[in-house]
Each structure stands twice: as C-alpha cells, then as structure tokens.
Design an enzyme around this catalytic site. Structure first.
Site, PDB file in Angstrom:
ATOM      1  N   HIS A   1      49.428  35.669  49.004  1.00 56.65           N
ATOM      2  CA  HIS A   1      49.153  37.980  48.038  1.00 56.65           C
ATOM      3  C   HIS A   1      50.970  38.470  48.910  1.00 56.65           C
ATOM      4  O   HIS A   1      50.826  37.685  49.852  1.00 56.65           O
ATOM      5  CB  HIS A   1      48.061  38.644  49.081  1.00 56.65           C
ATOM      6  CG  HIS A   1      48.364  39.928  48.698  1.00 56.65           C
ATOM      7  ND1 HIS A   1      47.957  40.184  47.790  1.00 56.65           N
ATOM      8  CD2 HIS A   1      48.622  41.173  49.325  1.00 56.65           C
ATOM      9  CE1 HIS A   1      48.040  41.441  47.284  1.00 56.65           C
ATOM     10  NE2 HIS A   1      48.571  42.108  48.371  1.00 56.65           N
TER      11      HIS A   1
ATOM     12  N   CYS B   1      48.480  40.801  41.725  1.00 56.94           N
ATOM     13  CA  CYS B   1      49.589  40.572  42.913  1.00 56.94           C
ATOM     14  C   CYS B   1      51.390  40.838  42.943  1.00 56.94           C
ATOM     15  O   CYS B   1      51.390  41.768  43.347  1.00 56.94           O
ATOM     16  CB  CYS B   1      49.657  40.392  44.337  1.00 56.94           C
ATOM     17  SG  CYS B   1      49.868  38.934  45.086  1.00 56.94           S
TER      18      CYS B   1
ATOM     19  N   ASP C   1      50.676  48.510  48.881  1.00 56.55           N
ATOM     20  CA  ASP C   1      49.744  47.633  48.507  1.00 56.55           C
ATOM     21  C   ASP C   1      49.344  47.839  47.228  1.00 56.55           C
ATOM     22  O   ASP C   1      48.568  48.147  47.638  1.00 56.55           O
ATOM     23  CB  ASP C   1      49.525  46.714  48.819  1.00 56.55           C
ATOM     24  CG  ASP C   1      49.291  45.692  48.255  1.00 56.55           C
ATOM     25  OD1 ASP C   1      49.610  44.933  47.105  1.00 56.55           O
ATOM     26  OD2 ASP C   1      48.071  44.629  49.490  1.00 56.55           O
TER      27      ASP C   1
END
Length: 290
Positions: free
Chosen positions: A117, A80, A137
């Site tokens: 995250h 991420c 995302d």
C-alpha cells in the site's frame, strides 16, 4: 520533449478542471492546509475504491493518462496506487511538496506483511521546515476523510470515525536495533486497530509499478481472488467483499448481506457509484460464478 526521469508526479499533465468537477470541489485552490483538507475529503467521498479490472481480466495501468481515464473520466474507481498517483499529481500541480511512502497493511495482525500500500506525506509550500506536514491517504477505501497532522500521538475524530497516528518500535533486528517506524490506527467496531505500519523511506513512481504488479497479478494477493470495493462517507462505510455487502456506521453498527452474483452490478452503481460497461456485466457475473 524532455525525458521523463521518473521524479515527481507529472502535475503539469493533470486535467485539473476535470478532476475538480469529478470530486465536486469549486473552492479555493491555494496550497494551504485548508485546501488540502477540502480536496482530500472531496476525493475520498467521490471516487470509490475498487479492484474490478483484475476480475475483468485487464491490467491496472498507472500512467497518468490511464488513471485519469478511469478515475476521472469514467464512473469508476481504483485502488491505492491509482488513487494516490492521481492525488499526488493534483497536489503537485497546486504547489504542494509530496513524498510517497510504502506501508504494510496489518489490520490488527502481528504477522509481518509485505509493503502493498502507498500513502502520501504532504507539505504546503509555506510550512516552516521544523513543522510537520500532513499524512494523506485517499486510496485505502476506509478513510480517513481528511489528512492527519504528521506528528506522534495525533488523534482525529472525523464525523464520528476515529484515527490515530504514532511512532512505535520496529521489530528489532541485528542491523537496526531500536529503529522506529510509524503506525496508523483506526477505531473499528472491535476497538482501536493498528491498520498499517510504514517507515519514512521515499517511494517513487517506478516503485508504484513494481508494487502494483505484485498486488494485481500474484495469486497470493487478496486483490486477485475476488471483487473488493469500498466507499467511505461521513455517515457510512460500504464494503463489498466478494458477494458480501457490509454496511458500517460511525457508532459501530454493522449490517451484512449476502448477494447473488446477478445483484452486483446494481449494488455497485447504487452504493458505490461504479457503473460497469455493458459488456463487462456478464464477465463479472461469470467470474463470480466460477
């Protein structure tokens, strides 16, 4: 040279032509909601999620040069912090307003988990201030394919995959009674699952470095224990967890297959588009055997 104060995403340093070639986008680049959707979808489909550098004994670098060299210039992917670091720089270069947010990955659990995250709140430059932006995302590995409108109750069906965004009450505390946070839900084969929760506290590049250090080095982090790779496409979601390959379809059909360590390099290439350097193949196999 101007001193880097740590604000912003260094969009002026991104190799935009190379990035666009990597994700296969040759369309409009004006900073609109339509362009954002197209870039998000192309990025998710083109650059896989992976943590293999940790298995190979190398650190995860988050400088823009390091992220571009790995995710753009090489047939590799990242997790991420790398994905959303790169995507934020690209969007900033194009004129979007970006705010990073740290989230807790819950995956349906109730036990409080640490923030491990990051995701992005993105606003096109011409969006009225009283209008919500978009939740992006590209670095989770399991979608969404496209951004979600940042508003309570937003639900989206994307090629059969389901996502939902909404506000919920945070765990009450004496100093924050009744405070609210946000949750992103995903429709999995077992039903709607609260995937992650987050508050609207801005996160900066320096915060990425701190979170990345924990996730990539702490022995309690799931990403230091075994290979974990994902590729999310309109018709299939591939997950390699250790030596188990799981294939999930939008209709909920799931297949699993146990792999021998020697099979991983071929599966990484054919299913995930990840091509390891020749010298890294025996290192990964040795890690799995150990």
């Amino acid at each position: 040279m101007t001193e880097d104060l740590g604000y912003g995403w260094q969009g002026d340093l991104v190799d935009l032509p190379a990035y666009l070639k990597r994700i296969g986008h040759d369309g409009d680049l004006s900073p609109t909601a339509g362009t954002l959707r197209a870039l998000h979808r192309a990025h998710v489909m083109s650059i896989p999620f992976e943590n293999l550098e940790i298995m190979l004994g190398r650190p995860i670098g988050l400088s823009l040069d390091a992220v571009q060299a790995k995710l753009v210039d090489a047939p590799r992917g990242g997790y991420c912090f790398e994905h959303n670091r790169l995507f934020a720089a690209v969007l900033e270069r194009l004129g979007y307003e970006i705010t990073a947010l740290a989230s807790r990955v819950m995956m349906g659990g109730q036990v409080l988990r640490p923030c491990s995250h990051v995701l992005l709140h993105v606003r096109p430059p011409d969006l009225p201030r009283d209008e919500p932006g978009w939740l992006c995302d590209v670095g989770f590995g399991g979608g969404p394919l496209e951004p979600l409108r940042f508003r309570d109750g937003e639900e989206a069906a994307q090629d059969g995959w389901g996502f939902r965004l909404g506000k919920e009450k945070a765990t009450p505390t004496p100093w924050a009674e009744g405070s609210a946070e946000w949750a992103l839900y995903q429709r999995l084969p077992k039903g709607w699952t609260r995937r992650q929760t987050f508050a609207l506290n801005e996160t900066f590049r320096i915060d990425f470095d701190v979170l990345n250090h924990y996730v990539s080095t702490n022995p309690r982090s799931p990403f230091t224990m075994r290979p974990f790779t994902q590729r999310f496409l309109p018709d299939v979601h591939y997950v390699l967890d250790g030596t188990t390959l799981t294939t999930t379809r939008p209709d909920g059909a799931v297949e699993t297959r146990a792999l021998a360590p020697e099979e991983l390099p071929e599966v990484l290439e054919s299913r995930f588009g990840i091509v390891l350097a020749t010298e890294d193949v025996p290192r990964l196999i040795a890690f799995l055997r150990a």
